[in-house]
Design a protein around this motif. Sequence first.
Motif, mmCIF file in Angstrom:
data_model
loop_
_atom_site.group_PDB
_atom_site.id
_atom_site.type_symbol
_atom_site.label_atom_id
_atom_site.label_comp_id
_atom_site.label_asym_id
_atom_site.label_seq_id
_atom_site.Cartn_x
_atom_site.Cartn_y
_atom_site.Cartn_z
ATOM 1 N N ALA A 1 0.826 -1.207 0.000
ATOM 2 C CA ALA A 1 0.000 0.000 0.000
ATOM 3 C C ALA A 1 0.860 1.255 0.000
ATOM 4 O O ALA A 1 1.944 1.293 0.582
ATOM 5 C CB ALA A 1 -0.913 0.005 1.222
ATOM 6 N N LEU A 2 0.359 2.282 -0.676
ATOM 7 C CA LEU A 2 0.897 3.643 -0.560
ATOM 8 C C LEU A 2 -0.079 4.393 0.339
ATOM 9 O O LEU A 2 -1.017 5.035 -0.124
ATOM 10 C CB LEU A 2 0.999 4.294 -1.946
ATOM 11 C CG LEU A 2 2.070 3.699 -2.868
ATOM 12 C CD1 LEU A 2 1.846 4.162 -4.307
ATOM 13 C CD2 LEU A 2 3.461 4.092 -2.401
ATOM 14 N N ALA A 3 0.151 4.276 1.644
ATOM 15 C CA ALA A 3 -0.828 4.735 2.625
ATOM 16 C C ALA A 3 -1.113 6.222 2.535
ATOM 17 O O ALA A 3 -2.198 6.681 2.906
ATOM 18 C CB ALA A 3 -0.350 4.374 4.034
ATOM 19 N N GLU A 4 -0.144 6.979 2.020
ATOM 20 C CA GLU A 4 -0.317 8.427 1.964
ATOM 21 C C GLU A 4 -1.176 8.885 0.790
ATOM 22 O O GLU A 4 -1.576 10.055 0.718
ATOM 23 C CB GLU A 4 1.051 9.113 1.892
ATOM 24 C CG GLU A 4 1.827 8.933 0.591
ATOM 25 C CD GLU A 4 2.573 7.617 0.470
ATOM 26 O OE1 GLU A 4 3.344 7.466 -0.496
ATOM 27 O OE2 GLU A 4 2.380 6.734 1.337
ATOM 28 N N VAL A 5 -1.468 7.999 -0.143
ATOM 29 C CA VAL A 5 -2.262 8.366 -1.326
ATOM 30 C C VAL A 5 -3.678 7.850 -1.132
ATOM 31 O O VAL A 5 -3.945 6.656 -1.275
ATOM 32 C CB VAL A 5 -1.651 7.794 -2.616
ATOM 33 C CG1 VAL A 5 -2.431 8.289 -3.835
ATOM 34 C CG2 VAL A 5 -0.180 8.165 -2.737
ATOM 35 N N THR A 6 -4.607 8.743 -0.805
ATOM 36 C CA THR A 6 -5.981 8.332 -0.484
ATOM 37 C C THR A 6 -7.040 9.053 -1.300
ATOM 38 O O THR A 6 -8.231 8.856 -1.064
ATOM 39 C CB THR A 6 -6.269 8.573 1.006
ATOM 40 O OG1 THR A 6 -6.134 9.971 1.287
ATOM 41 C CG2 THR A 6 -5.321 7.776 1.888
ATOM 42 N N ARG A 7 -6.623 9.886 -2.259
ATOM 43 C CA ARG A 7 -7.625 10.651 -2.998
ATOM 44 C C ARG A 7 -7.068 11.114 -4.338
ATOM 45 O O ARG A 7 -5.905 11.483 -4.457
ATOM 46 C CB ARG A 7 -8.062 11.865 -2.170
ATOM 47 C CG ARG A 7 -9.061 12.789 -2.858
ATOM 48 C CD ARG A 7 -9.572 13.856 -1.900
ATOM 49 N NE ARG A 7 -10.387 13.248 -0.842
ATOM 50 C CZ ARG A 7 -10.839 13.922 0.220
ATOM 51 N NH1 ARG A 7 -10.535 15.200 0.363
ATOM 52 N NH2 ARG A 7 -11.586 13.314 1.121
ATOM 53 N N ASP A 8 -7.931 11.104 -5.355
ATOM 54 C CA ASP A 8 -7.629 11.780 -6.616
ATOM 55 C C ASP A 8 -8.008 13.243 -6.479
ATOM 56 O O ASP A 8 -8.897 13.601 -5.691
ATOM 57 C CB ASP A 8 -8.448 11.172 -7.762
ATOM 58 C CG ASP A 8 -7.989 9.778 -8.134
ATOM 59 O OD1 ASP A 8 -6.775 9.575 -8.303
ATOM 60 O OD2 ASP A 8 -8.854 8.881 -8.270
ATOM 61 N N ASP B 1 -12.287 9.807 -3.172
ATOM 62 C CA ASP B 1 -11.449 8.996 -2.289
ATOM 63 C C ASP B 1 -11.109 7.666 -2.952
ATOM 64 O O ASP B 1 -11.889 7.132 -3.751
ATOM 65 C CB ASP B 1 -12.169 8.728 -0.965
ATOM 66 C CG ASP B 1 -12.171 9.944 -0.052
ATOM 67 O OD1 ASP B 1 -11.495 10.933 -0.386
ATOM 68 O OD2 ASP B 1 -12.860 9.908 0.982
ATOM 69 N N LYS B 2 -9.969 7.131 -2.593
ATOM 70 C CA LYS B 2 -9.518 5.856 -3.154
ATOM 71 C C LYS B 2 -8.468 5.256 -2.223
ATOM 72 O O LYS B 2 -8.106 5.848 -1.204
ATOM 73 C CB LYS B 2 -8.901 6.063 -4.547
ATOM 74 C CG LYS B 2 -7.616 6.915 -4.525
ATOM 75 C CD LYS B 2 -6.993 7.021 -5.892
ATOM 76 C CE LYS B 2 -5.694 7.843 -5.834
ATOM 77 N NZ LYS B 2 -5.030 7.922 -7.146
ATOM 78 N N ARG B 3 -7.983 4.103 -2.559
ATOM 79 C CA ARG B 3 -6.826 3.499 -1.916
ATOM 80 C C ARG B 3 -5.827 3.152 -3.012
ATOM 81 O O ARG B 3 -6.237 2.782 -4.128
ATOM 82 C CB ARG B 3 -7.211 2.253 -1.115
ATOM 83 C CG ARG B 3 -8.237 2.524 -0.015
ATOM 84 C CD ARG B 3 -7.676 3.415 1.085
ATOM 85 N NE ARG B 3 -8.659 3.615 2.156
ATOM 86 C CZ ARG B 3 -9.456 4.678 2.239
ATOM 87 N NH1 ARG B 3 -9.404 5.641 1.297
ATOM 88 N NH2 ARG B 3 -10.311 4.793 3.231
ATOM 89 N N THR B 4 -4.541 3.241 -2.703
ATOM 90 C CA THR B 4 -3.521 3.076 -3.741
ATOM 91 C C THR B 4 -2.427 2.116 -3.273
ATOM 92 O O THR B 4 -2.005 2.155 -2.117
ATOM 93 C CB THR B 4 -2.902 4.437 -4.111
ATOM 94 O OG1 THR B 4 -3.948 5.303 -4.576
ATOM 95 C CG2 THR B 4 -1.865 4.280 -5.205
ATOM 96 N N HIS B 5 -2.006 1.266 -4.183
ATOM 97 C CA HIS B 5 -0.905 0.331 -3.942
ATOM 98 C C HIS B 5 0.108 0.461 -5.075
ATOM 99 O O HIS B 5 -0.197 0.999 -6.146
ATOM 100 C CB HIS B 5 -1.423 -1.105 -3.883
ATOM 101 C CG HIS B 5 -2.217 -1.409 -2.653
ATOM 102 N ND1 HIS B 5 -1.811 -2.324 -1.718
ATOM 103 C CD2 HIS B 5 -3.401 -0.908 -2.198
ATOM 104 C CE1 HIS B 5 -2.708 -2.380 -0.734
ATOM 105 N NE2 HIS B 5 -3.689 -1.537 -1.016
#
Length: 407
Positions: free
Chosen positions: A285-292, A310-314
């Motif tokens: 996970a890229l925990a710091e990336v939570t939104r477009d 909002d989203k979650r990113t890996h």
Amino acid sequence: MLRVGLTGGIGAGKSTVSKVLADLGAVIVDADIIAREVVEPGTPGLAALVEAFGADILHSDGSLNRPALAERAFGSDESRLRLNSILHPRIGQRTAEIVNGAPADGIVVQDIPLLVEGRMGPAFNLVIVVHVDTEERVRRLVELRGMTEADARARIAAQATDDQRRAAADVWLDNSGTVEQIEEQVRSLFTGRLVPFERNLRSHTVVTVPPVLCGPDPEWEMQGERLVERLRAVCGERIVRVDHVGSTAVPGMDARDLIDIQITVPDLAAADALSEPLAAAGFPALAEVTRDEPIPTYGVGGEADPALWDKRTHGGADPGRPVRIDLRVDRWPGQRFALLLRDWLRADAQARTEFLELKRGAAAKAAVDAREGDPTVTYADVLAPWFDLGYRRAWAWAESTGWAPER
């Protein structure tokens, strides 16, 4: 641990590759060896075969007479299923014992001749295919194994084609040369990709790439397809769909050498529940990336409502194939736009040309002006204004064409 699938056609030289990997420290799980182990004299597996097919499948010394078993077992679908019901669970159990006994920082290589035929690739972090062209394989089988030419060609024809293996291969090893040449390829692969991949997997480290554009790579399409299948296997029924998106999904488009994948989830809770399974599969996970960034960037409410973006990113732990994975909620604007942008750029040559020129300018600016110490920030900032206009144009195209994302 890192799990690697190793395969190749008969006569391609998997055993040579396997031996080098073992010498370098990999844990080798050989399906053929295990299949023999589970039916050795005195094993429950051999006893079950005798009970199912009779004592005349044995040699006089009590060992398995394989041709005799084949004659009995392959005579009908019913007998073949009976054979598989005896062998497969025992092979699976022994395989699991070896894999589970490997060290936590191990590199486990499973040598599976029919990996491609069995569509087992998605179960591994990486698939290695050993290749030799057909004529050389025939020569080796005839001269080194004593087969007739007709038998050699028949066995080759019964297996997967080169194209099928290439589609499944994350790594393609050409074994047409000398032993020294294939050994060097394997050593380079082990130290340059497998070892750092395992280390990144264990430490949940994401491989990044700079905003440098590469010319269109025909491999991107197959790489995207393999990632989609691997992620489907990891996520199972918890998701709606998986798609290859972004510039690498647009034929003829220059792009960063980074495969963009979108996983569509029913809600963010489902995305959060997938965090650990994805990390364990090599996608931390890229925990710091939570939104477009909302598009359009102006206005309040509707599609510009930040909550709907909002989203979650890996990312990916494999140094040989950087990837970015965005988990977005089904029918939220960001999820729909990722699919729409890809399809619009595929269809609209003018938009594709405009976007490409902008990307080239953004990459050039990022090379000399790294905002916040990160050239990717500069790159994204230059592209951002285009997306506002592109969003409206893309939806106008969608309405005029009756676009709907394909399942």
